[in-house]
Design a protein around this motif. Structure first.
Motif, mmCIF file in Angstrom:
data_model
loop_
_atom_site.group_PDB
_atom_site.id
_atom_site.type_symbol
_atom_site.label_atom_id
_atom_site.label_comp_id
_atom_site.label_asym_id
_atom_site.label_seq_id
_atom_site.Cartn_x
_atom_site.Cartn_y
_atom_site.Cartn_z
ATOM 1 N N GLY A 48 -39.880 47.272 27.485
ATOM 2 C CA GLY A 48 -39.689 48.408 28.380
ATOM 3 C C GLY A 48 -38.258 48.924 28.362
ATOM 4 N N ILE A 49 -37.298 48.001 28.356
ATOM 5 C CA ILE A 49 -35.884 48.404 28.333
ATOM 6 C C ILE A 49 -35.559 49.129 27.029
ATOM 7 C CG2 ILE A 49 -33.517 47.535 28.207
ATOM 8 C CD1 ILE A 49 -34.384 45.311 30.137
ATOM 9 N N MET A 50 -36.028 48.585 25.897
ATOM 10 C CA MET A 50 -35.721 49.215 24.612
ATOM 11 C C MET A 50 -36.378 50.581 24.484
ATOM 12 S SD MET A 50 -35.593 46.186 21.758
ATOM 13 C CE MET A 50 -37.121 45.367 22.229
ATOM 14 N N ALA A 51 -37.591 50.740 25.013
ATOM 15 C CA ALA A 51 -38.241 52.047 24.982
ATOM 16 C C ALA A 51 -37.472 53.046 25.842
ATOM 17 C CB ALA A 51 -39.686 51.927 25.473
ATOM 18 N N GLN A 70 -42.682 56.130 27.913
ATOM 19 C CA GLN A 70 -42.546 55.276 26.742
ATOM 20 C C GLN A 70 -42.391 53.809 27.133
ATOM 21 O OE1 GLN A 70 -41.294 58.426 26.747
ATOM 22 N NE2 GLN A 70 -42.737 59.043 25.165
ATOM 23 N N ALA A 71 -41.659 53.542 28.200
ATOM 24 C CA ALA A 71 -41.507 52.163 28.665
ATOM 25 C C ALA A 71 -42.857 51.582 29.081
ATOM 26 C CB ALA A 71 -40.516 52.110 29.826
ATOM 27 N N LEU A 72 -43.651 52.367 29.802
ATOM 28 C CA LEU A 72 -44.981 51.917 30.210
ATOM 29 C C LEU A 72 -45.888 51.717 28.997
ATOM 30 C CD1 LEU A 72 -47.134 51.345 32.351
ATOM 31 C CD2 LEU A 72 -47.579 53.810 32.449
ATOM 32 N N ALA A 73 -45.821 52.622 28.031
ATOM 33 C CA ALA A 73 -46.657 52.509 26.834
ATOM 34 C C ALA A 73 -46.388 51.204 26.096
ATOM 35 C CB ALA A 73 -46.411 53.699 25.901
ATOM 36 N N VAL A 74 -45.098 50.886 25.908
ATOM 37 C CA VAL A 74 -44.726 49.681 25.152
ATOM 38 C C VAL A 74 -45.067 48.415 25.937
ATOM 39 C CG1 VAL A 74 -42.795 48.397 24.178
ATOM 40 C CG2 VAL A 74 -42.954 50.867 23.825
ATOM 41 N N ALA A 75 -44.628 48.343 27.186
ATOM 42 C CA ALA A 75 -44.873 47.137 27.981
ATOM 43 C C ALA A 75 -46.368 46.908 28.186
ATOM 44 C CB ALA A 75 -44.154 47.245 29.320
ATOM 45 N N GLY A 76 -47.114 47.972 28.443
ATOM 46 C CA GLY A 76 -48.554 47.832 28.636
ATOM 47 C C GLY A 76 -49.273 47.385 27.381
ATOM 48 N N ALA A 77 -48.879 47.940 26.235
ATOM 49 C CA ALA A 77 -49.498 47.532 24.971
ATOM 50 C C ALA A 77 -49.240 46.067 24.687
ATOM 51 C CB ALA A 77 -48.965 48.397 23.828
ATOM 52 N N VAL A 80 -51.600 43.953 26.877
ATOM 53 C CA VAL A 80 -52.986 43.962 26.402
ATOM 54 C C VAL A 80 -53.108 43.165 25.101
ATOM 55 C CG1 VAL A 80 -54.909 45.419 25.670
ATOM 56 C CG2 VAL A 80 -53.426 46.170 27.536
ATOM 57 N N ALA A 81 -52.153 43.316 24.184
ATOM 58 C CA ALA A 81 -52.198 42.580 22.920
ATOM 59 C C ALA A 81 -52.078 41.080 23.146
ATOM 60 C CB ALA A 81 -51.074 43.053 21.998
ATOM 61 N N PHE A 82 -51.290 40.679 24.139
ATOM 62 C CA PHE A 82 -51.130 39.255 24.446
ATOM 63 C C PHE A 82 -52.466 38.604 24.785
ATOM 64 C CE2 PHE A 82 -50.395 35.869 27.590
ATOM 65 C CZ PHE A 82 -49.523 35.044 26.884
ATOM 66 N N VAL A 91 -54.913 51.646 21.521
ATOM 67 C CA VAL A 91 -55.359 52.853 22.232
ATOM 68 C C VAL A 91 -54.449 53.146 23.420
ATOM 69 C CG1 VAL A 91 -57.218 53.829 23.630
ATOM 70 C CG2 VAL A 91 -57.755 52.648 21.480
ATOM 71 N N PHE A 92 -54.124 52.108 24.192
ATOM 72 C CA PHE A 92 -53.253 52.291 25.356
ATOM 73 C C PHE A 92 -51.888 52.809 24.918
ATOM 74 C CE2 PHE A 92 -50.050 50.940 28.383
ATOM 75 C CZ PHE A 92 -50.616 51.256 29.605
ATOM 76 N N LEU A 93 -51.316 52.183 23.877
ATOM 77 C CA LEU A 93 -50.004 52.589 23.379
ATOM 78 C C LEU A 93 -50.006 54.058 22.975
ATOM 79 C CD1 LEU A 93 -47.123 51.918 22.350
ATOM 80 C CD2 LEU A 93 -48.181 51.209 20.194
ATOM 81 N N PHE A 94 -50.986 54.439 22.178
ATOM 82 C CA PHE A 94 -51.029 55.806 21.675
ATOM 83 C C PHE A 94 -51.282 56.802 22.802
ATOM 84 C CE2 PHE A 94 -53.152 59.483 19.756
ATOM 85 C CZ PHE A 94 -52.216 59.815 18.785
ATOM 86 N N ALA A 95 -52.183 56.447 23.726
ATOM 87 C CA ALA A 95 -52.546 57.380 24.799
ATOM 88 C C ALA A 95 -51.366 57.649 25.723
ATOM 89 C CB ALA A 95 -53.735 56.829 25.585
ATOM 90 N N VAL A 96 -50.698 56.596 26.178
ATOM 91 C CA VAL A 96 -49.606 56.786 27.142
ATOM 92 C C VAL A 96 -48.389 57.423 26.467
ATOM 93 C CG1 VAL A 96 -48.064 55.637 28.767
ATOM 94 C CG2 VAL A 96 -50.430 54.868 28.539
ATOM 95 N N ALA A 97 -48.083 56.998 25.237
ATOM 96 C CA ALA A 97 -46.959 57.604 24.518
ATOM 97 C C ALA A 97 -47.224 59.078 24.236
ATOM 98 C CB ALA A 97 -46.701 56.852 23.217
#
Length: 276
Positions: A48-51, A70-77, A80-82, A91-97
């Protein structure tokens, strides 16, 4: 007569850089070693910080709030991947970004840098937690990755400062030399060999080649972030880490290397990369 200015010290920033690097490395490694929620929380917060920092580099006054997309997209992805839901993470990453990019377009801003940064960081860090969560050799692969990148940084720093010589890409990063690049790759190969010997696998040719490739990609990631900052006339991505700049400045090579290790691990999933 005005005295001539003293020449810059060759290792004048070494003490501050070393202390901050050790503290950050200890924090990150402790969280990853603890695993579970600790490791996940560390990667999500770092992502999130880097985004946020990536969006901040290209932001105009009043636009920085949009970095939250962008921070939400990265942290959320990463979250979910974890949990093993790879398609849903993508899908989450692409949608929010993309939503953040759409807001940029609505405000007559160029969305592509922010969108590209979120997808890049989100993909790399999703690979990171997937590798870490591998039930067989996940932690060993992450340790190999970290050692190769750290060896690259150390080898490049000292080779570049001690040997000097022709610059790699002076317009983008005037302090980086060919000697530093070669020193980084060499020490990364040594680190990979030591990991193989320590694991009782010997020095595998495939692991050495992988280490050289990952080291080169790590340095390319460093150059890419430098070029991005220079495009928008920024020196650092942030001020979080004294002597290093922002978190993105410290982990730019690690992000690129993680993406490379993730792809390589898909090519040969039957063996961990350090045992090739």
């Amino acid at each position: 007569m005005t005295p001539a200015p003293a020449p810059p010290r060759r290792f004048g920033d070494l003490a501050v850089r070393s202390v901050i690097a050790v503290i950050f490395a200890a924090t990150g490694f402790g969280a990853i070693w603890a695993g579970g929620g600790w490791g996940l929380a560390f990667v999500m917060i770092a992502g999130g910080i880097m985004a946020w920092e990536w969006r901040r580099i290209a932001a105009r006054p009043g636009d920085r709030v949009l970095a939250g997309f962008q921070a939400l997209a990265v942290a959320g992805a990463v979250f979910v991947a974890f949990h093993g839901r790879i398609v849903e993470a993508a899908v989450f990453l692409f949608a929010v970004a993309t939503l953040g990019a759409a807001v940029d377009i609505a405000r007559a801003r160029s969305p592509w840098w922010s969108l590209a940064g979120a997808l890049y960081l989100g993909a790399a860090l999703s690979f990171f937690v997937l590798l870490l969560g591998s039930p067989q050799h996940g932690l060993q692969v992450i340790i190999w990755l970290v050692l190769v990148v750290v060896a690259t940084d150390i080898g490049a720093y000292f080779s570049g400062r001690l040997i000097g010589g022709p610059k790699l890409w002076p317009r983008v990063s005037p302090n980086k030399t060919w000697a530093g690049g070669i020193g980084g790759v060499t020490l990364a190969a040594v680190a990979a060999a030591l990991v193989g010997l320590g694991a009782g696998r010997g020095v595998g040719g495939g692991a050495l080649l992988a280490a050289v490739l990952v080291s080169a990609i790590s340095q390319a990631g460093d150059f890419a972030e430098s070029a991005y900052k220079r495009k928008f006339d920024k020196k650092d991505s942030g001020r979080l880490l004294p002597g290093h700049g922002g978190l993105l400045d410290r982990l730019d090579g690690m992000i690129a290397a993680t993406l490379a290790v993730g792809v390589l691990s898909l090519i040969r999933p039957e063996l961990p990369i350090w045992a090739w």
